[in-house]
Design a protein around this motif. Structure first.
Motif, PDB file in Angstrom:
ATOM      1  N   GLU A 153      20.289  -9.438  -2.707  1.00  0.00           N
ATOM      2  CA  GLU A 153      20.779  -8.594  -1.624  1.00  0.00           C
ATOM      3  C   GLU A 153      21.353  -9.418  -0.484  1.00  0.00           C
ATOM      4  N   ARG A 186       9.206  -7.900  -3.206  1.00  0.00           N
ATOM      5  CA  ARG A 186       9.761  -7.907  -1.846  1.00  0.00           C
ATOM      6  C   ARG A 186       8.639  -8.224  -0.864  1.00  0.00           C
ATOM      7  N   GLU A 209       8.626  -7.725   2.168  1.00  0.00           N
ATOM      8  CA  GLU A 209       8.726  -6.964   3.410  1.00  0.00           C
ATOM      9  C   GLU A 209       7.317  -6.542   3.814  1.00  0.00           C
ATOM     10  N   ARG A 258       5.238   4.187   0.550  1.00  0.00           N
ATOM     11  CA  ARG A 258       6.345   4.167  -0.417  1.00  0.00           C
ATOM     12  C   ARG A 258       6.799   2.755  -0.781  1.00  0.00           C
ATOM     13  N   HIS A 259       6.131   1.737  -0.231  1.00  0.00           N
ATOM     14  CA  HIS A 259       6.565   0.364  -0.491  1.00  0.00           C
ATOM     15  C   HIS A 259       5.442  -0.484  -1.079  1.00  0.00           C
ATOM     16  N   LEU A 260       5.811  -1.282  -2.054  1.00  0.00           N
ATOM     17  CA  LEU A 260       4.899  -2.260  -2.629  1.00  0.00           C
ATOM     18  C   LEU A 260       5.552  -3.629  -2.542  1.00  0.00           C
ATOM     19  N   PHE A 300       6.867  -4.262  -7.460  1.00  0.00           N
ATOM     20  CA  PHE A 300       7.105  -2.959  -8.077  1.00  0.00           C
ATOM     21  C   PHE A 300       8.071  -3.123  -9.234  1.00  0.00           C
ATOM     22  N   MET A 324      11.351  -2.059 -11.475  1.00  0.00           N
ATOM     23  CA  MET A 324      12.650  -1.440 -11.257  1.00  0.00           C
ATOM     24  C   MET A 324      13.394  -1.341 -12.581  1.00  0.00           C
ATOM     25  N   ILE A 373      17.054   6.674  -6.111  1.00  0.00           N
ATOM     26  CA  ILE A 373      17.973   5.744  -6.785  1.00  0.00           C
ATOM     27  C   ILE A 373      18.960   5.203  -5.761  1.00  0.00           C
ATOM     28  N   GLY A 374      19.240   3.914  -5.847  1.00  0.00           N
ATOM     29  CA  GLY A 374      20.319   3.319  -5.056  1.00  0.00           C
ATOM     30  C   GLY A 374      21.242   2.584  -6.011  1.00  0.00           C
ATOM     31  N   GLY A 409      19.682   1.177  -9.356  1.00  0.00           N
ATOM     32  CA  GLY A 409      18.283   0.798  -9.496  1.00  0.00           C
ATOM     33  C   GLY A 409      17.398   2.005  -9.241  1.00  0.00           C
ATOM     34  N   LEU A 410      16.477   2.251 -10.161  1.00  0.00           N
ATOM     35  CA  LEU A 410      15.464   3.288  -9.939  1.00  0.00           C
ATOM     36  C   LEU A 410      14.134   2.588  -9.776  1.00  0.00           C
ATOM     37  N   GLY A 411      13.485   2.811  -8.662  1.00  0.00           N
ATOM     38  CA  GLY A 411      12.138   2.287  -8.484  1.00  0.00           C
ATOM     39  C   GLY A 411      11.205   3.103  -9.363  1.00  0.00           C
ATOM     40  N   ARG A 454       8.493   4.937  -7.495  1.00  0.00           N
ATOM     41  CA  ARG A 454       8.989   6.085  -6.710  1.00  0.00           C
ATOM     42  C   ARG A 454       9.169   7.295  -7.622  1.00  0.00           C
ATOM     43  N   ILE A 490       2.128   5.287  -3.127  1.00  0.00           N
ATOM     44  CA  ILE A 490       2.679   4.473  -4.216  1.00  0.00           C
ATOM     45  C   ILE A 490       1.606   3.553  -4.813  1.00  0.00           C
TER      46      ILE A 490
HETATM   47  P1  ATP Z   1      13.950   1.814   1.021  1.00  0.00           P
HETATM   48  O1  ATP Z   1      15.008   2.094   2.027  1.00  0.00           O
HETATM   49  O2  ATP Z   1      13.196   3.020   0.579  1.00  0.00           O
HETATM   50  O3  ATP Z   1      13.088   0.654   1.392  1.00  0.00           O
HETATM   51  P2  ATP Z   1      15.851   0.211  -0.334  1.00  0.00           P
HETATM   52  O4  ATP Z   1      17.109   0.765   0.212  1.00  0.00           O
HETATM   53  O5  ATP Z   1      15.314  -1.051   0.187  1.00  0.00           O
HETATM   54  O6  ATP Z   1      14.728   1.354  -0.293  1.00  0.00           O
HETATM   55  P3  ATP Z   1      16.979  -0.733  -2.819  1.00  0.00           P
HETATM   56  O7  ATP Z   1      17.042  -2.123  -2.326  1.00  0.00           O
HETATM   57  O8  ATP Z   1      18.241   0.038  -3.002  1.00  0.00           O
HETATM   58  O9  ATP Z   1      15.975   0.121  -1.912  1.00  0.00           O
HETATM   59  O10 ATP Z   1      16.108  -0.730  -4.185  1.00  0.00           O
HETATM   60  C1  ATP Z   1      16.366   0.160  -5.272  1.00  0.00           C
HETATM   61  C2  ATP Z   1      15.227   1.129  -5.508  1.00  0.00           C
HETATM   62  O11 ATP Z   1      13.988   0.432  -5.599  1.00  0.00           O
HETATM   63  C3  ATP Z   1      15.003   2.115  -4.371  1.00  0.00           C
HETATM   64  O12 ATP Z   1      15.831   3.227  -4.521  1.00  0.00           O
HETATM   65  C4  ATP Z   1      13.540   2.477  -4.529  1.00  0.00           C
HETATM   66  O13 ATP Z   1      13.404   3.439  -5.563  1.00  0.00           O
HETATM   67  C5  ATP Z   1      12.918   1.197  -5.023  1.00  0.00           C
HETATM   68  N1  ATP Z   1      12.263   0.375  -3.990  1.00  0.00           N
HETATM   69  C6  ATP Z   1      12.846  -0.383  -3.034  1.00  0.00           C
HETATM   70  N2  ATP Z   1      11.957  -1.064  -2.303  1.00  0.00           N
HETATM   71  C7  ATP Z   1      10.739  -0.755  -2.833  1.00  0.00           C
HETATM   72  C8  ATP Z   1       9.394  -1.173  -2.545  1.00  0.00           C
HETATM   73  N3  ATP Z   1       9.110  -2.065  -1.581  1.00  0.00           N
HETATM   74  N4  ATP Z   1       8.381  -0.664  -3.293  1.00  0.00           N
HETATM   75  C9  ATP Z   1       8.656   0.218  -4.293  1.00  0.00           C
HETATM   76  N5  ATP Z   1       9.898   0.641  -4.633  1.00  0.00           N
HETATM   77  C10 ATP Z   1      10.933   0.170  -3.905  1.00  0.00           C
END
Ligand code: ATP
Ligand code: MN
Length: 464
Positions: free
Chosen positions: A168, A230, A232, A238-240, A243, A245, A389-390, A433-435, A438, A449
């Protein structure tokens, strides 16, 4: 190994007869005339009722040790049950205690433990009815993911976990190193990663996309399904930090083709689970944290034509709405969860795609639109969850891609191979990408999550 698993009863694949079965005791009720044990092998929501005559040989000595959580093996006659709500029961002719569970210390005594409590005993969590159902669904969903893509001619690619390139171009990476943290080699005052294992800085992958692109540019349709990482520090539900993908990537495919693939994928997964995990879904959807009607919502998403909103249109809709948002709405901002939820829950009242986002808020590899301001990005938003999905159409033009890498200040030398793909037989191509977690939250109705992945990794938690 036992003669059949309890899931076979659920699926009507068992005939009455003589069997030897094993499992863990859920409950044990003793009385003068007849005793009952509810046995579970974890393969299905429903356990099996064992019926024991008190004068069964050896039973009276064992009985005090047949407590909740203990493991037993029983032999007996499977007969149709006179009791309501169960097809069969087992009339036990012999019982063996395999593993005791001291009632003084076994933590899962009573029913109805909180999910927070269960997270503190990850090693015993699969014994809980709720988590058992979640993980059976997770297992089936993984199969369905592979089935969907393989039926359509996609090649499964094992993307690397360790990588030197940050997909990214953003922070939030876990470093992989074998240098001694107390005494790393230094050069000009900085740690010299040239001396490190890989001869450069290395990280855990945040995405397998770039590698999936490599394979799509040779095998046309490719997908990855792997853990991503990640760093972060977001302590959200909603974040791990780790995770899974799923990332398909398709050559000769534009954004429309990509949206269609995403729609068909979600629809396929929902229908597969509705068919193969009906009892588990029904059980989970009855939990008190799930709003009624989830199954109907899911099935309607599976049949739905998704609405498509331009990002600029979405901004106008949000500006016109009377709702007060915490993050003020302005063209150029990234949509926050509250905005996504408004669009899907209240405005469209169904699933939708938002497309054509400002280039500044999206990754460098997304294809620049002719307006020079927006990129061919797509986010899929679903009711009650938001982004699931993104994805995007990728930039296939060498010069444009190089400009974007430079404009975002990314280290050009890391992307030489990625740029090469645009030099030799470059094609329009797209992916998303589908998490996985999620998606699982969405179908199971689980609110955190951490409860849909076997061993959740998040700030402060990497044990067990
Ligand atoms: P968000 O804004 O929710 O943090 P993102 O824009 O960072 O998501 P992308 O980088 O587009 O997400 O990642 C693709 C997909 O991975 C997301 O649509 C989501 O389903 C999933 N995803 C992203 N970050 C995480 C996370 N920290 N834990 C679990 N699933 C995640
Ligand atoms: Mn994120």
């Amino acid at each position: 190994m036992q003669d059949f698993s309890f899931k076979d009863i659920e699926n009507d694949r068992v005939q009455p007869g003589q069997y030897t079965l094993s499992g863990w005791v859920k409950t044990h009720r003793q009385s003068k005339n007849v005793s009952f044990i509810e046995l579970s092998d974890g393969s299905a929501v429903k356990g099996l009722q064992l019926v024991i005559e008190p004068n069964l040989q050896g039973y009276s000595e064992l009985a005090p040790k047949i407590t909740t959580g203990s493991a037993i093996t029983v032999t007996g006659e499977l007969v149709e049950s006179p009791a309501r709500g169960q097809k069969y029961e087992l009339k036990v002719s012999s019982v063996e205690l395999v593993g005791e569970a001291n009632p003084e210390s076994y933590p899962l005594q009573k029913k109805g433990h909180t999910l927070e409590f269960l997270r503190e005993i990850l090693h015993l969590r699969p014994r809980s009815n709720t988590l058992g159902a979640v993980f059976r669904i997770r297992s089936r969903a993984a199969l369905a993911v592979h089935q969907f893509f393989q039926d359509r001619g996609f090649v499964h690619v094992h993307a690397p976990i360790i990588t030197a390139s940050d997909c990214e171009g953003a922070g939030a990476l876990f470093r992989v190193t074998t240098l001694d943290p107390a005494n790393p080699p230094r050069k000009e005052g900085k740690v010299d990663f040239g001396e490190d294992f890989f001869g450069c800085e290395a990280f855990l992958s945040v995405s397998g996309q770039l590698q999936a692109e490599v394979f799509a540019q040779g095998l046309t349709k490719a997908y990855t399904f792997a853990p991503t990482f990640r760093a972060e520090n977001s302590n959200t539900a909603r974040h791990l930090a780790e995770f899974w993908m799923i990332e398909p990537e398709v050559a000769f495919c534009d954004l429309e083709g990509n949206m269609k693939l995403g729609r068909e994928f979600i629809s396929y997964l929902i229908k597969d689970l509705a068919e193969n995990c009906a009892a588990d879904l029904e059980f989970l959807h009855k939990r008190d944290w799930v709003k009624p009607g989830l199954m109907e919502t899911l099935l309607s998403v599976a049949e739905s034509d998704f609405a498509v909103l331009d990002y600029s249109e979405a901004i106008k809709i949000l500006e016109k709405s009377s709702k007060k948002f915490e993050f003020p709405v302005k063209w150029g901002m990234d949509l926050q969860a509250e905005h996504e939820r408004y669009l899907t829950d209240q405005y469209i009242k169904g699933p939708l795609y938002v497309i054509n986002y400002p280039k500044e808020i999206k990754a460098f590899y997304m294809r620049l639109n002719d307006d020079g301001k927006t990129v061919r990005a797509m986010d899929m938003l679903v009711p009650k969850l938001g982004e699931i999905i993104g994805g995007s159409q990728r930039e296939e033009r060498y010069d444009v891609l190089l400009d974007k890498i430079r404009a975002q200040g990314l280290p050009e030398e890391h992307y030489d191979w990625y740029l090469d793909l645009r030099k030799y037989g470059s094609t329009p191509h797209s992916g998303f990408g589908l998490g996985f977690e999620r998606f699982l939250m969405y179908v199971t109705g689980m609110q955190n999550i951490r409860d849909v992945i076997p061993f959740p990794r998040y700030p402060g938690h990497a044990r067990g």
